[in-house]
Design a protein around this motif. Structure first.
Motif, PDB file in Angstrom:
ATOM      1  N   GLU A  17       5.792   9.698  -6.532  1.00 50.09           N
ATOM      2  CA  GLU A  17       4.388   9.475  -6.185  1.00 50.09           C
ATOM      3  C   GLU A  17       3.602   8.992  -7.402  1.00 50.09           C
ATOM      4  O   GLU A  17       2.724   8.127  -7.293  1.00 50.09           O
ATOM      5  CB  GLU A  17       3.773  10.770  -5.641  1.00 50.09           C
ATOM      6  CG  GLU A  17       4.182  11.109  -4.225  1.00 50.09           C
ATOM      7  CD  GLU A  17       3.673  10.084  -3.223  1.00 50.09           C
ATOM      8  OE1 GLU A  17       2.526   9.635  -3.373  1.00 50.09           O
ATOM      9  OE2 GLU A  17       4.426   9.714  -2.314  1.00 50.09           O
ATOM     10  N   GLN A  18       3.892   9.569  -8.564  1.00 48.06           N
ATOM     11  CA  GLN A  18       3.207   9.149  -9.779  1.00 48.06           C
ATOM     12  C   GLN A  18       3.546   7.698 -10.126  1.00 48.06           C
ATOM     13  O   GLN A  18       2.676   6.922 -10.529  1.00 48.06           O
ATOM     14  CB  GLN A  18       3.590  10.075 -10.931  1.00 48.06           C
ATOM     15  CG  GLN A  18       2.877   9.747 -12.255  1.00 48.06           C
ATOM     16  CD  GLN A  18       3.273  10.693 -13.364  1.00 48.06           C
ATOM     17  OE1 GLN A  18       4.064  11.604 -13.160  1.00 48.06           O
ATOM     18  NE2 GLN A  18       2.737  10.467 -14.546  1.00 48.06           N
ATOM     19  N   GLN A  19       4.815   7.324  -9.950  1.00 48.55           N
ATOM     20  CA  GLN A  19       5.219   5.948 -10.216  1.00 48.55           C
ATOM     21  C   GLN A  19       4.518   4.983  -9.274  1.00 48.55           C
ATOM     22  O   GLN A  19       4.059   3.911  -9.687  1.00 48.55           O
ATOM     23  CB  GLN A  19       6.737   5.815 -10.072  1.00 48.55           C
ATOM     24  CG  GLN A  19       7.531   6.543 -11.146  1.00 48.55           C
ATOM     25  CD  GLN A  19       9.026   6.469 -10.901  1.00 48.55           C
ATOM     26  OE1 GLN A  19       9.469   6.014  -9.845  1.00 48.55           O
ATOM     27  NE2 GLN A  19       9.810   6.924 -11.877  1.00 48.55           N
ATOM     28  N   ARG A  20       4.429   5.370  -8.001  1.00 46.02           N
ATOM     29  CA  ARG A  20       3.741   4.505  -7.040  1.00 46.02           C
ATOM     30  C   ARG A  20       2.266   4.347  -7.393  1.00 46.02           C
ATOM     31  O   ARG A  20       1.699   3.253  -7.326  1.00 46.02           O
ATOM     32  CB  ARG A  20       3.880   5.079  -5.630  1.00 46.02           C
ATOM     33  CG  ARG A  20       5.279   4.967  -5.050  1.00 46.02           C
ATOM     34  CD  ARG A  20       5.381   5.746  -3.756  1.00 46.02           C
ATOM     35  NE  ARG A  20       6.707   5.652  -3.166  1.00 46.02           N
ATOM     36  CZ  ARG A  20       7.154   6.467  -2.217  1.00 46.02           C
ATOM     37  NH1 ARG A  20       6.382   7.453  -1.767  1.00 46.02           N
ATOM     38  NH2 ARG A  20       8.368   6.314  -1.725  1.00 46.02           N
ATOM     39  N   SER A  21       1.627   5.454  -7.740  1.00 50.17           N
ATOM     40  CA  SER A  21       0.203   5.424  -8.069  1.00 50.17           C
ATOM     41  C   SER A  21      -0.061   4.546  -9.287  1.00 50.17           C
ATOM     42  O   SER A  21      -0.992   3.732  -9.295  1.00 50.17           O
ATOM     43  CB  SER A  21      -0.302   6.846  -8.314  1.00 50.17           C
ATOM     44  OG  SER A  21      -1.678   6.852  -8.637  1.00 50.17           O
ATOM     45  N   GLU A  22       0.772   4.682 -10.329  1.00 49.85           N
ATOM     46  CA  GLU A  22       0.582   3.889 -11.541  1.00 49.85           C
ATOM     47  C   GLU A  22       0.843   2.406 -11.268  1.00 49.85           C
ATOM     48  O   GLU A  22       0.105   1.540 -11.749  1.00 49.85           O
ATOM     49  CB  GLU A  22       1.513   4.390 -12.640  1.00 49.85           C
ATOM     50  CG  GLU A  22       1.167   5.793 -13.137  1.00 49.85           C
ATOM     51  CD  GLU A  22       2.176   6.309 -14.159  1.00 49.85           C
ATOM     52  OE1 GLU A  22       3.202   5.616 -14.362  1.00 49.85           O
ATOM     53  OE2 GLU A  22       1.952   7.388 -14.737  1.00 49.85           O
ATOM     54  N   GLY A  28      -3.057  -3.660  -8.337  1.00 52.26           N
ATOM     55  CA  GLY A  28      -4.408  -3.822  -7.798  1.00 52.26           C
ATOM     56  C   GLY A  28      -5.353  -4.438  -8.809  1.00 52.26           C
ATOM     57  O   GLY A  28      -6.186  -5.284  -8.456  1.00 52.26           O
ATOM     58  N   ALA A  29      -5.250  -4.041 -10.074  1.00 55.59           N
ATOM     59  CA  ALA A  29      -6.109  -4.613 -11.112  1.00 55.59           C
ATOM     60  C   ALA A  29      -5.824  -6.106 -11.288  1.00 55.59           C
ATOM     61  O   ALA A  29      -6.742  -6.911 -11.492  1.00 55.59           O
ATOM     62  CB  ALA A  29      -5.899  -3.869 -12.426  1.00 55.59           C
ATOM     63  N   GLN A  30      -4.543  -6.494 -11.214  1.00 54.01           N
ATOM     64  CA  GLN A  30      -4.194  -7.903 -11.336  1.00 54.01           C
ATOM     65  C   GLN A  30      -4.742  -8.711 -10.172  1.00 54.01           C
ATOM     66  O   GLN A  30      -5.272  -9.814 -10.358  1.00 54.01           O
ATOM     67  CB  GLN A  30      -2.669  -8.063 -11.419  1.00 54.01           C
ATOM     68  CG  GLN A  30      -2.058  -7.454 -12.675  1.00 54.01           C
ATOM     69  CD  GLN A  30      -0.543  -7.601 -12.703  1.00 54.01           C
ATOM     70  OE1 GLN A  30       0.036  -8.386 -11.949  1.00 54.01           O
ATOM     71  NE2 GLN A  30       0.114  -6.837 -13.565  1.00 54.01           N
ATOM     72  N   GLU A  60      -7.047  -2.715  -4.564  1.00 55.45           N
ATOM     73  CA  GLU A  60      -7.666  -3.116  -5.828  1.00 55.45           C
ATOM     74  C   GLU A  60      -8.049  -1.903  -6.676  1.00 55.45           C
ATOM     75  O   GLU A  60      -7.977  -1.947  -7.901  1.00 55.45           O
ATOM     76  CB  GLU A  60      -8.904  -3.964  -5.555  1.00 55.45           C
ATOM     77  CG  GLU A  60      -8.595  -5.352  -5.006  1.00 55.45           C
ATOM     78  CD  GLU A  60      -9.829  -6.214  -4.890  1.00 55.45           C
ATOM     79  OE1 GLU A  60      -9.678  -7.437  -4.734  1.00 55.45           O
ATOM     80  OE2 GLU A  60     -10.957  -5.677  -4.956  1.00 55.45           O
ATOM     81  N   ALA A  61      -8.456  -0.818  -6.015  1.00 54.71           N
ATOM     82  CA  ALA A  61      -8.852   0.378  -6.754  1.00 54.71           C
ATOM     83  C   ALA A  61      -7.662   1.256  -7.129  1.00 54.71           C
ATOM     84  O   ALA A  61      -7.820   2.239  -7.848  1.00 54.71           O
ATOM     85  CB  ALA A  61      -9.851   1.184  -5.925  1.00 54.71           C
ATOM     86  N   GLY A  62      -6.465   0.943  -6.616  1.00 52.50           N
ATOM     87  CA  GLY A  62      -5.286   1.747  -6.904  1.00 52.50           C
ATOM     88  C   GLY A  62      -5.330   3.108  -6.237  1.00 52.50           C
ATOM     89  O   GLY A  62      -4.764   4.072  -6.739  1.00 52.50           O
TER      90      GLY A  62
END
Length: 270
Positions: A17-22, A28-30, A60-62
């Motif tokens: 889950e942490q990997q997906r979130s990061e 999203g930022a790109q 976009e907001a992740g």
């Protein structure tokens, strides 16, 4: 006396889950930076991808909590990236869906299909259907555009031969040669048109005999084209297109839902 420690079976899932979130925050930022660089609004991306605006904002907001299953998230990222001109498959492929590890000693006894749960197969089936429908829709649109172009070609040839009977544009937009103030200076002064979409419409723009654009633009789009000798603009929804010539006041090309073609030529030099 040492008490036996209890293994944390939730650690791999928490790590995934942490990997997906990061990764979602990075992708999203790109996408956000590229969309702003191209001057596109979220509403325009919604019109191009048919993805709800709240899901685009979450990407976009992740914000992983506002998004569906990871396999759907990867598909949404792919469509978002393709709408911005990226390689959607390559871009979305970095988003982790599963981190299941297989013991090499058990590779001969484990099949990838056996690891899929019924709910996973169901989601995969739905995802494949969505991709198939999108692909079929694009093929049909391309076929319709080709058919429309083939029907318009004989009509254009007849207009070029019958010069004794020139067609006149509708009174809603009177097109005249470029003024002496604009063409009286240097040789090759450009003719300029500005197009603003009141409603989503198909448009084709030909500048000096070369097709500069052909496709459907969403509502609110504003584009500018220039040519040295002649500009031709054609649309299937004249009432939904506002056009200005040489930065003059914009006017509708014609009636809503009607097909219209307008040519703007520079004033000849003697």
């Amino acid at each position: 006396m040492k008490w036996p420690t209890k293994k944390n079976n939730h650690q791999p899932s928490l790590l995934l889950e942490q990997q997906r979130s990061e990764k979602l925050a990075e992708l999203g930022a790109q996408l956000l930076a590229l969309r702003q660089k191209q001057g596109l609004s979220l509403e325009q991306v919604v019109a191009l991808t048919r993805i709800p605006q709240r899901l685009l904002q979450a990407i976009e907001a992740g914000n992983l909590n506002d998004l569906p299953e990871p396999i759907y998230v990867q598909g949404l990222i792919r469509q978002f990236a393709e709408a911005l001109g990226l390689n959607g498959v390559e871009f979305s492929g970095t988003f982790p869906i599963s981190a299941a590890r297989v013991n090499p000693q058990d590779m001969g006894n484990i099949s990838p299909l056996n690891q899929l749960r019924p709910i996973h197969l169901y989601f995969l089936y739905i995802f494949l259907i969505i991709c198939s429908v999108n692909g079929l829709s694009q093929l049909l649109n391309n076929a319709l555009l080709q058919a429309s172009n083939s029907q318009n070609q004989p009509y254009s040839k007849q207009k070029s031969v019958a010069k004794s009977e020139p067609t006149q544009p509708k009174e809603t937009l009177k097109v005249q040669p470029i003024s002496d103030r604009l063409s009286g200076g240097q040789q090759g002064q450009a003719v300029q048109i500005g197009v603003t979409l009141k409603a989503s419409s198909w448009i084709r723009v030909i500048a000096d005999g070369k097709t500069e654009f052909e496709g459907t633009l969403p509502e609110g789009t504003h584009r500018i084209w220039k040519a040295q000798e002649q500009l031709t603009v054609k649309t299937d929804n004249a009432g939904g297109v506002l056009m200005s010539v040489n930065q003059e006041k914009a006017k509708e090309m014609g009636e809503p839902g009607k097909e219209e073609e307008i040519r703007i030529a520079a004033k000849p030099k003697f």
